[in-house]
Write an enzyme that holds these catalytic residues in place. Structure first.
Site, PDB file in Angstrom:
ATOM      1  N   HIS A  28       0.816  -1.213   0.000  1.00  0.00           N
ATOM      2  CA  HIS A  28       0.000   0.000   0.000  1.00  0.00           C
ATOM      3  C   HIS A  28       0.852   1.267   0.000  1.00  0.00           C
ATOM      4  O   HIS A  28       0.364   2.335  -0.333  1.00  0.00           O
ATOM      5  CB  HIS A  28      -1.049  -0.013   1.126  1.00  0.00           C
ATOM      6  CG  HIS A  28      -0.549   0.325   2.491  1.00  0.00           C
ATOM      7  ND1 HIS A  28      -0.195  -0.621   3.419  1.00  0.00           N
ATOM      8  CD2 HIS A  28      -0.365   1.505   3.100  1.00  0.00           C
ATOM      9  CE1 HIS A  28       0.184  -0.032   4.537  1.00  0.00           C
ATOM     10  NE2 HIS A  28       0.091   1.265   4.373  1.00  0.00           N
ATOM     11  N   ASP A  81       1.156  -7.644   2.301  1.00  0.00           N
ATOM     12  CA  ASP A  81       1.278  -6.216   2.018  1.00  0.00           C
ATOM     13  C   ASP A  81       2.737  -5.774   1.844  1.00  0.00           C
ATOM     14  O   ASP A  81       3.289  -5.068   2.679  1.00  0.00           O
ATOM     15  CB  ASP A  81       0.606  -5.441   3.165  1.00  0.00           C
ATOM     16  CG  ASP A  81       0.306  -3.999   2.786  1.00  0.00           C
ATOM     17  OD1 ASP A  81       0.866  -3.511   1.786  1.00  0.00           O
ATOM     18  OD2 ASP A  81      -0.471  -3.356   3.509  1.00  0.00           O
ATOM     19  N   SER A  85       3.972   2.273   8.476  1.00  0.00           N
ATOM     20  CA  SER A  85       3.790   1.263   7.440  1.00  0.00           C
ATOM     21  C   SER A  85       5.100   1.031   6.723  1.00  0.00           C
ATOM     22  O   SER A  85       5.765   1.978   6.315  1.00  0.00           O
ATOM     23  CB  SER A  85       2.749   1.717   6.432  1.00  0.00           C
ATOM     24  OG  SER A  85       1.496   1.308   6.856  1.00  0.00           O
TER      25      SER A  85
HETATM   26  N1  ARG Z   1      -4.634   0.344   7.416  1.00  0.00           N
HETATM   27  C1  ARG Z   1      -3.335   0.400   6.839  1.00  0.00           C
HETATM   28  C2  ARG Z   1      -2.805   1.839   6.976  1.00  0.00           C
HETATM   29  O1  ARG Z   1      -3.336   2.590   7.702  1.00  0.00           O
HETATM   30  C3  ARG Z   1      -3.324  -0.077   5.429  1.00  0.00           C
HETATM   31  C4  ARG Z   1      -3.992   0.797   4.449  1.00  0.00           C
HETATM   32  C5  ARG Z   1      -3.995   0.366   3.027  1.00  0.00           C
HETATM   33  N2  ARG Z   1      -5.009  -0.593   2.730  1.00  0.00           N
HETATM   34  C6  ARG Z   1      -6.299  -0.314   2.422  1.00  0.00           C
HETATM   35  N3  ARG Z   1      -7.110  -1.305   2.270  1.00  0.00           N
HETATM   36  N4  ARG Z   1      -6.801   0.872   2.268  1.00  0.00           N
HETATM   37  O2  ARG Z   1      -2.280   2.504   6.152  1.00  0.00           O
HETATM   38  N1  GLU Z   2      -1.114   1.297   7.534  1.00  0.00           N
HETATM   39  C1  GLU Z   2      -0.599   2.383   8.300  1.00  0.00           C
HETATM   40  C2  GLU Z   2       0.395   3.239   7.524  1.00  0.00           C
HETATM   41  O1  GLU Z   2       0.276   3.433   6.378  1.00  0.00           O
HETATM   42  C3  GLU Z   2      -0.018   1.834   9.540  1.00  0.00           C
HETATM   43  C4  GLU Z   2      -1.126   1.439  10.380  1.00  0.00           C
HETATM   44  C5  GLU Z   2      -1.276   2.379  11.540  1.00  0.00           C
HETATM   45  O2  GLU Z   2      -1.874   3.442  11.415  1.00  0.00           O
HETATM   46  O3  GLU Z   2      -0.737   1.967  12.561  1.00  0.00           O
HETATM   47  O4  GLU Z   2       1.267   3.839   8.036  1.00  0.00           O
END
Ligand code: ARG
Ligand code: GLU
Length: 710
Positions: free
Chosen positions: A78, A215, A645
């Site tokens: 991502h 991921d 991330s």
């Molecule tokens: N939750 C993770 C973060 O905050 C992954 C986000 C990307 N994935 C998604 N399905 N939108 O960035």
């Molecule tokens: N997916 C998140 C990012 O892009 C990390 C998840 C979180 O917020 O801890 O940094």
């Protein structure tokens, strides 16, 4: 300052905290007690190579790490998503099929992508506040900080190529740190699994455990012949890092020490209960609602066309991500009764503060929040409605391709910039989505923004068109931006730059953006920035006050500076959790779970046939765990947030065991309040990464670059 130094080291509750690498000697004892086998100098050093030299800020808000002597970099799928998407089309759908460069020549350059290594960080509080005296106004202080920062930045960056520096306030400006980075701008895409692996579970599983998302994506940093930063050139060569991670394939077990090294973006652990109440009761619920409307529209159109699905994949993911996080956050602070706990703390603090240095600071903050609320609400609304209209944003940026010389009044037009903007905008724009969003969002704006906050322009348009749908109809049929052919012809046949610039300004899409921007700049922003400055000042005292209070009253509390996208250390251990009554989640997932979720009829759970085959044949290579399955993800107690991330997950020996990519939904309130029982970060097990590279991508040449420790 002495107090700050002492405070940082004292009474931290288990696992909460994002620590400054240069001060890690204050935590190293605790880390070692919990299993870490290296020293503070191994984590951060300016005298020798250290782990920090293998960690980068990736793009604008992710982390990446070096895993070979030839500049190979690992981050999340991502995090590389928009690059992968930009190289994709219906013919070369790298999102769907994945991408693997089988030779260096096939690695794909990326405009606008850079990575930064931290060269060093330093406490520069005295230097930055030089010239400031007690009793000066906040404006004067801001000016002094700015001036001193600028000259420091100039001085430290003049020495070498690619150097850039920032000065960051910590603890609301009680302390200042300088961060010196070396930035590399030639970063090429090396590989990415198909989205059915890299985004497996999609937005359904996002922020959730149990998780089975692969991921990850891979890039390579290129440098000039002297290993220095250089803009993209085919003559550039792979960057040779000072340090790269060795990879441990030994596996992980509940209780194992874990250490996350990365760039957490933003936390607000020390805010007043009123700040939390606004988020919980007003800000988050409204933003969630507005995004639900947009997502429903996008999802409907995306499910009807493969082309639209690709066009809006990255936009949809971005909108959905915060949308879902806010929902978890609201639940979390409610469940933790954070507002109430904070109110109790504030009461006790206030009683203690009476008559002393911190007398009145609580009341001051409360008053400011009250004043701020309607303006904050308008700000949130502006951001989530007006600024979400794609055609309006595009009109604004295209308009900025015209430059007016202030002295001569002469107008110039940047053709190249305009052409680039046109190309990238229309590639991923679908008019019906934007138009329906416009109608839905403006309807909400009308309903929820109080009359006396609405701008004249808005009222006039609503009076003229009666409904937001009719207004949308007018804008999207009349605007020249609504039709790529029209705008291209318009830009090609400009006889007088002055006239065409004026015409664009009158275009209904430009007008929409400009009128709202004017309103925001005149009526909202000045008020919020004044109040926020006063809040900042009050918080500076309150922050110091909290430290003194907790120390003298023996309240056990961890103090670490809020995250601000600077390099931090978070350590903890692998651990399951109990999300609800009678439910316990184990800390690791395996390929078996992917097969249980596999469903060819559901887009997010439809895996590549090759993965099914590998599973059926148990063709796992060297990558199975003790139970004979391929491990996929694991959770741990490390305190992380957005920006983490792609961060390396490091074991007790300093070797790489995984890749951080998410948090569990029940724990997303950790940006405001950390609960060691529930807050977990989610990581990808590095063995799954290696399995995919080896068995699915057949890209073992990449494995040959890596160093393994067994
Ligand atoms: N939750 C993770 C973060 O905050 C992954 C986000 C990307 N994935 C998604 N399905 N939108 O960035
Ligand atoms: N997916 C998140 C990012 O892009 C990390 C998840 C979180 O917020 O801890 O940094």
């Amino acid at each position: 300052m002495l107090l700050l130094a002492v405070m940082a080291g004292w009474t931290a509750k288990a696992d909460e905290g994002m620590w400054l690498p240069s001060l890690i000697s204050q935590r190293i004892g605790d880390m070692q007690e919990k299993g870490f086998r290296l020293n503070a100098e191994d984590i951060y050093s300016i005298n020798q190579e250290s782990l920090k030299d293998a960690v980068v800020l990736f793009g604008r808000g992710c982390t990446g790490e070096l895993i070979s002597s030839e500049g190979l970099l690992l981050t999340n799928h991502h995090c590389g998503y928009s690059q992968i998407q930009q190289h994709s089309s219906v013919e070369h759908d790298y999102l769907k099929d994945g991408f693997w460069a089988m030779s260096r020549e096939e690695e794909l350059p990326n405009k606008g992508l850079s990575v930064s290594f931290l060269e060093r960080m330093e406490d520069v509080t005295d230097l930055i506040l030089k010239g400031y005296e007690e009793g000066m106004s906040e404006d004067e202080r801001v000016a002094i900080v700015k001036k001193n920062s600028q000259s420091l930045i100039e001085e430290v960056t003049k020495e070498g190529k690619g150097l850039r520096a920032t000065v960051e306030a910590l603890y609301y400006g009680n302390q200042y740190f300088m961060f010196l980075y070396r930035q590399y701008d030639d970063v090429r895409l090396v590989g990415a699994p198909p989205s059915s692996i890299g985004k497996f579970g999609g937005d359904t599983d996002n922020w959730m455990w149990p998780r089975h998302t692969g991921d990850f994506s891979m890039f390579r940093i290129y440098a000039d012949k002297d290993n220095n930063p250089a803009p993209y050139s085919k003559d550039n060569v792979p960057y040779q890092p000072k340090k790269y991670f060795k990879i441990s394939t030994a596996g992980v077990q509940e209780g194992d020490f874990t250490f996350i090294y990365g760039f957490p973006g933003r936390t607000q652990e020390y805010i007043h209960s009123e700040g939390v109440r606004y988020i919980e009761e007003i800000g988050d619920p409204h933003k969630i609602h507005l995004r639900t409307l947009r997502l429903d529209i996008m999802n409907r159109h995306q499910s009807q066309s493969q082309k639209v699905r690709i066009q809006y994949s990255s936009k949809n993911a971005t909108v959905a991500n915060a949308w879902k996080k806010w929902q978890g956050e609201v639940k979390g602070v409610k469940k933790m009764k954070t507002v109430q706990t904070k109110q109790e703390f504030e009461k006790a603090f206030d009683r203690w503060a009476a008559g002393g240095e911190f007398d009145g600071v609580i009341a001051k903050i409360e008053g400011l929040y009250k004043e701020l609320e309607p303006y904050q609400f308008a700000t949130d609304y502006y951001a989530e409605t007006v600024r979400a209209i794609e055609i309006a944003n595009f009109a604004t940026s295209l308009y900025s391709a015209y430059k007016v010389n202030k002295e001569t009044g002469e107008i110039t037009f940047d053709e190249k910039k305009a052409a680039d903007l046109v190309e990238s905008f229309y590639k991923d724009w679908y008019l019906p989505i934007d138009k329906e969003c416009f109608a839905a969002l403006m309807t909400e704006f009308d309903k929820n923004i109080p009359e006396d906050f609405k701008c004249e322009y808005f009222k006039k348009q609503m009076k003229k068109y009666v409904t937001a749908e009719k207004w949308a109809e007018a804008i999207f049929s009349k605007s020249v931006f609504a039709d790529q052919d029209k705008i291209e012809k318009f830009l090609k046949n400009q006889k007088s730059l002055k006239k065409s610039r004026a015409a664009l300004l009158k275009d209904p899409a430009t007008e929409f953006a400009a009128e709202f921007a004017k309103w925001y700049a005149a009526e909202i922003q000045p008020v919020t920035s004044r109040i926020n400055q006063e809040l900042q000042l009050a918080y500076r005292d309150y922050m110091r006050g909290q430290m003194v209070y907790c120390r003298t009253q023996r309240v056990p509390k961890a103090f670490y500076p809020d995250a601000n996208l600077t390099l931090r250390v978070a350590y903890g251990h692998i651990k399951g959790y109990q999300p609800a009554d009678a439910t316990y989640y184990l800390p690791s997932s395996t390929i078996k779970g992917i097969m249980q979720k596999d469903n060819p009829d559901i887009f997010d759970y439809n895996i590549p046939q090759r993965l099914r085959d590998l599973y059926a044949e148990k063709d796992y290579g060297r990558w199975a765990d003790a139970t004979g399955e391929v491990p996929v993800c694991f959770i741990a107690t490390n305190h992380t947030t957005g920006g983490n991330s792609g961060s390396p997950v490091i074991n007790a020996n300093g070797d790489l065991i995984g890749l951080n990519f998410d948090r569990v939904w029940e724990g997303t309130m950790s940006d405001i309040v950390f609960d060691p029982e529930i807050c977990r970060n989610i990581s990808l097990d590095v063995r799954y990464v290696l399995f995919i590279i080896d068995k699915l991508a057949d890209a073992d040449h990449l494995l040959d670059e890596m160093t393994f420790t067994e």
